[in-house]
Structure formats: structure tokens, C-alpha cells
Design a protein around this motif. Structure first.
Motif, short mmCIF file in Angstrom:
data_model
loop_
_atom_site.label_atom_id
_atom_site.label_comp_id
_atom_site.label_asym_id
_atom_site.label_seq_id
_atom_site.Cartn_x
_atom_site.Cartn_y
_atom_site.Cartn_z
N UNK A 116 8.74 28.10 -3.33
CA UNK A 116 7.73 28.84 -1.94
C UNK A 116 6.58 28.24 -1.73
N UNK A 117 5.29 29.21 -2.80
CA UNK A 117 4.43 28.10 -2.15
C UNK A 117 3.89 27.23 -2.40
N UNK A 118 4.61 26.00 -3.33
CA UNK A 118 4.22 24.51 -3.34
C UNK A 118 5.62 23.93 -1.97
N UNK A 121 2.76 24.64 1.40
CA UNK A 121 1.72 24.03 1.01
C UNK A 121 1.73 22.85 1.43
N UNK A 122 2.93 21.55 0.90
CA UNK A 122 3.32 20.38 1.87
C UNK A 122 3.40 20.72 3.12
N UNK A 123 4.13 21.53 3.66
CA UNK A 123 4.35 21.75 4.77
C UNK A 123 3.37 21.96 5.43
N UNK A 124 1.54 22.63 5.22
CA UNK A 124 0.60 22.12 5.58
C UNK A 124 -0.56 20.92 5.66
N UNK A 125 -0.37 20.54 4.16
CA UNK A 125 -0.51 18.96 4.58
C UNK A 125 -0.23 18.43 4.53
#
Length: 540
Positions: A116-118, A121-125
Motif C-alpha cells: 500500500x505504501x509503494x 508513492x507510485x501515484x505521487x511520483x
């Protein structure tokens, strides 16, 4: 997909997360797993920087906090997740200072929580990159338009009739060339080892953009009023205005500018360059003539060493009229003997001695290429007549490859690699019997190294019973089929590690391994080192 690097000296943790996290479904690619910060830092700086870093804190050689600091200096937008045995506040506090996105304690770690954390992070990037890409795209469009105008100007100057001195000067000013001083010294810039450079930059457009930025910045700083033009992606023209009768020689100014550009390109882009300095001209017509003379040095540069800076007057020596083909039989026999005798220690000296002979004689480049093409094709036929494995290069590909070699040094390096490949074919063939089924099986393996290759599918391809084919292969080659496939894939892995900057995860994918952890363990089991350690040793 975004690249993820995972670093932990607790290998079971690496194994667990490699298997438990659905990387592909999350839009991520696990490009590398490493057992300490030093290995990870070497991989990031020699291959490719990750987008997301997952790291432990306490590790030998370099701890996680130092690794984060060093990588963030190189890539501030790097996202970081810490996995640690330490739950104390002081470690979390240090992580916050380094702008770490998440801090997870291993004892309570749930792979689903990390997934979930990853995903966040992917969405934000991706959101940030979309905004950044819009700005970059706009800048690229503006720069692309200006560079196209400049290229059209320099090509028209060289190849089209001039419409008049005043009209030409107006166009020159429109593309940033100031000629109030009256005189101009043209310089031609060649990009060295263009084939390998283009592979690194993927497209000509990207390469042009990078070269334009660096050459433009250095020119603006070192020679205000001068202008740089792309004649092609690998040939650039610099026009250096100067006044008549100055105490400082314009040729010295041009040499200093060339040295500065050479240093900047080598330092920032790892690109080598050669320069030809023309003579000073005063009118558009004399500039046009001088630029055409500069472009005629393309053939002459075949014998230049890397980093050459030469005056045009010194670059126009004639080529030899001697008969290169008088050397053909002796050279052909020499290389055939080396290949068949597997005398690898003689290969590089033989290529270098041939290069020295060619350089001393200075045969025309097209004559050298024709001679080499005949030599390679004849050697290939002799190897095939002994039922060796089929060569990688067709006659057309060989011809095209040779045409792309701009210098003798580049051609010599390519020739050594080609003969090494031929020698490996010869070595494989000498160890195998001449049963046609086995030869076809070996060819099938070489053509499908990017996929999983099973004993059953190859037996089916040969219309043979699986058990019979397995016994036949072992009898003829001395090894099991699976062992042979593994050996072939790992040899290819070593080539990719030596010759490319691909991340380890990409290499594993290219060889049909979808489990990066398994590929790394397999590589280490057979070669005694991990892929990163192998690449580091070769690069040192």
C-alpha cells in the motif's frame, strides 16, 4: 514502470519481499536487490538510479542513512521507505531529516502494508512527473523549433546558393550569430564512438538536446557572440567571430574553446569529441567554401586518435595507393588459425598489429571496410563448413556495421569483440558432436535466450521423445540440457553486464527470469559473485 531498489543485509527479508510484493500489478519493477549500502550505491551510480528505495538502516560497509543521503544528493525526488529493526525515536528522527516517506519496523511488517505504501508513492511520483513533463515538453518544443531553424540555416549556408551577403547576415543574427567584428573562424565538431553514444541516449533527438545544452552553455561562457549549429546528431559546426589584427591568435581562441567543450562533454555526458579548425573568413561565400572543406575531412578522421584537435590544413594528407589485398591471404590465415586454435591471448595483439599496419599505410577507409568485409565473410564460410553454430551477423548486417565505424580505433574494438564471439562459437562447436539434432537444439537455445526454455519444448521442436533427446544431448555434449541452457544464459548475462548499463532487473527480464532474487542466487552459485559485484570488478 518505476524502478525499485531494495537493500538489506537480511537476505530472507529480500527473498520474502521479492516474492510477496506484486511488483508488476503495482506498476513497479524490482530493478535490484543488494545486501549492503555500498553495493547499492555502486549499482545506482554505474547503472541506473532507482525511483523508489527500500532500505534497512544497520548494514556493513555503508548503512542505510548514508546511502539515502548520497542517493538523495544525486536524485532529490527519490522516494524512500526504511525497513528497520530499530524502533527508537532517534533513528526515526534522522530519517525524517532525510525526507524519508515511510519508516516501517521489520518485526511488525506486513507485506500488504508495504504494498500500500509503494502504491501511494507510485501515484505521487506519477502525478509530479506529469506536471513536470508538461513544462519540459513545452521547453522541448521551443528548443526543438529553434534548433531546427539553426540546422536549416547552416545546411542552407553549406549546400544552397546564397541569396546575398546582407540577407545572409540578417539570418545569421536571427539564429544568434553576431558578426560585427567582420571575421569568422569555423570549427567542425565530431562526436566519437557515435554508435555506442546513440545506444546510451536511445534517440537522436535526446542526444541532440543534450549536446546542444552543453555546447551552447560552454560557447556562451567562453566565446560570447559565437554560435553552435547541429549539422547532424554527430557533426556540429561552431562559428567563432573575431576581429582582424587582434594580438590573440583566433586559432588559439578556437583551440581553447574546443578544449573547454571537450572537457565539459566528457565530464557531463561521457562523450568524446574531435575538432577540425578552419581558416578565418570574411564573407559568406568564403565561409561556405571553408565549411565544405571541413566536411570533406570525414574520411580523413578515420585515422585520428580520440580527442584530436587539428587545423584543416594538417588534415588533408593523401591516402595510400598501395594494394591492401596483397595482405589478404596471410591475414586471413592468421585469424583463422587463432580462431580454430582458441588462442585467445593472440587475438587482441593481432587486431592491434593489423590496426597499426593500416594506420601506418593510411589506406582509404572504404578500401579498409571492403577488405575487412571480405575477410569476415570468408572466415564465416570456413567456420560454417566445419558445422559450427550459425553466426550472429548476416552479410548485410556486417556491411552496415562496418559502414558505421567512423575511426580505426572504433573499428578495432568492434573487430576484437566480433572475433571473440566467433571464437566462442568455435569453442562450443569443438566440444560437440556433429549430430544434426543437437546442432538444431543449440541453435534453438541461442535464439530463445530471452524466454524460459524447457527440455520438453525443444524435444517437441525436434519431433523427438523427451527421454531420448535428453540422453542424446548428454551423450553428445557431456552436460545435461538444463545445465547447458543455464550456462548459455549466464554467458549472455555477463555480456550484458559488460556491454550495457542495464539494471540487473532488466538483464534478468531479458533472459527470461521473472524472479530477480532467483537470478541473482543462480548467478552467484555459478560464478561466485553477484551480478553487481561482477560488473563492479569489470569496471574497476
Amino acid at each position: 514502470m518505476l524502478d525499485v531498489m531494495m537493500v538489506d543485509d537480511d537476505y530472507p527479508v529480500l527473498e520474502l519481499l521479492s516474492e510477496a510484493i506484486p511488483w508488476g500489478r503495482l506498476g513497479l519493477q524490482l530493478s535490484g536487490v543488494y545486501e549492503n549500502g555500498a553495493q547499492a550505491f555502486d549499482a545506482a551510480t554505474t547503472a541506473a538510479m532507482p525511483d523508489i528505495l527500500i532500505t534497512d538502516i544497520g548494514m556493513p560497509k555503508m548503512d542505510g542513512l548514508e546511502l539515502i543521503k548520497l542517493l538523495k544528493e544525486r536524485k532529490p525526488e527519490l522516494r524512500v521507505v526504511i525497513l528497520s529493526c530499530h524502533s527508537e525515536f532517534q533513528y526515526a528522527q534522522q530519517a525524517l531529516k532525510l525526507n524519508v516517506q515511510d519508516y516501517l519496523v521489520k518485526e511488525t511488517l506486513d507485506p500488504e502494508e508495504l504494498a500500500k505504501v509503494l502504491e501511494e508513492l507510485r501515484t505521487g511520483l506519477e502525478r509530479e512527473r506529469k506536471v513536470t513533463q508538461q513544462h519540459v515538453q513545452l521547453e522541448l518544443q521551443v528548443n526543438r523549433g529553434l534548433e531546427a531553424v539553426k540546422e536549416r540555416f547552416i545546411r542552407n549556408t553549406i549546400h544552397q546558393p546564397l541569396l546575398g551577403p546582407e540577407h545572409w547576415r540578417q539570418e545569421a543574427e536571427a539564429v544568434g550569430l553576431r558578426l560585427e567584428a567582420g571575421w569568422c573562424l569555423p570549427i567542425l565538431v565530431y562526436v566519437e564512438t557515435y554508435r555506442s553514444v546513440l545506444k546510451r541516449f536511445v534517440s537522436e533527438e535526446t542526444l541532440r538536446f543534450a549536446l546542444s545544452n552543453v555546447i551552447g552553455e560552454v560557447t556562451a561562457e567562453r566565446a560570447p557572440g559565437a554560435a553552435a549549429f547541429a549539422y547532424s546528431a554527430k557533426e556540429w559546426v561552431l562559428l567563432l567571430p573575431h576581429e582582424a589584427g587582434l594580438k590573440r591568435n583566433p586559432v588559439q581562441q578556437a583551440t581553447d574553446l574546443a578544449l573547454s567543450i571537450q572537457s565539459a562533454l566528457r565530464r557531463t555526458l561521457r562523450i568524446g569529441t574531435s575538432f577540425v579548425l578552419g581558416g578565418s573568413v570574411e564573407t559568406p561565400e568564403t565561409l561556405k567554401a571553408e565549411l565544405n572543406r571541413l566536411l570533406e575531412t570525414r574520411r580523413r578522421r578515420f585515422y585520428w586518435p580520440a580527442g584530436t584537435i587539428v587545423k584543416l590544413s594538417a588534415a588533408e594528407a593523401p591516402f595510400s595507393t598501395d594494394d591492401l589485398f596483397a595482405q589478404y591471404e596471410s591475414r586471413s590465415e592468421q585469424f583463422r588459425s587463432i580462431l580454430l586454435g582458441k588462442r585467445v591471448e593472440q587475438l587482441d595483439p593481432a587486431v592491434r598489429e593489423l590496426a597499426s599496419y593500416l594506420s601506418a599505410k593510411r589506406f582509404a577507409p572504404e578500401q579498409v571496410r571492403d577488405w575487412l568485409l571480405k575477410l569476415l565473410l570468408d572466415l564465416r564460410l570456413k567456420l560454417q563448413s566445419l558445422q559450427y553454430a550459425k553466426p550472429v551477423y548476416s552479410a548485410d548486417i556486417l556491411h552496415d556495421e562496418l559502414l558505421e565505424m567512423d575511426t580505426l580505433d572504433e573499428l578495432s574494438d568492434w573487430l576484437t569483440e566480433y572475433f571473440q564471439s566467433a571464437m566462442s562459437f568455435a569453442e562450443e562447436a569443438k566440444g560437440h558432436a556433429r549430430r544434426s539434432e543437437v546442432v538444431v537444439a543449440l541453435e534453438y537455445v541461442s535464439q530463445h535466450l530471452d524466454k524460459r526454455i524447457g527440455l520438453e519444448e525443444v524435444a517437441e521442436h525436434l519431433h523427438l521423445n523427451t527421454s531420448y533427446f535428453s540422453r542424446l544431448f548428454k551423450k553428445e555434449t557431456g552436460r545435461t540440457f538444463i545445465d547447458y541452457v543455464t550456462h548459455a544464459k549466464l554467458n549472455r548475462a555477463k555480456e550484458l553486464l559488460d556491454q550495457t548499463n542495464y539494471p540487473i532487473g532488466k538483464i534478468a527480464e531479458l533472459l527470461g527470469y521473472d524472479n530477480l532474487s532467483y537470478f541473482i542466487k543462480l548467478f552467484k552459485a555459478h560464478l561466485g559473485v553477484t551480478p553487481v559485484e561482477y560488473r563492479g570488478a569489470k569496471g574497476s
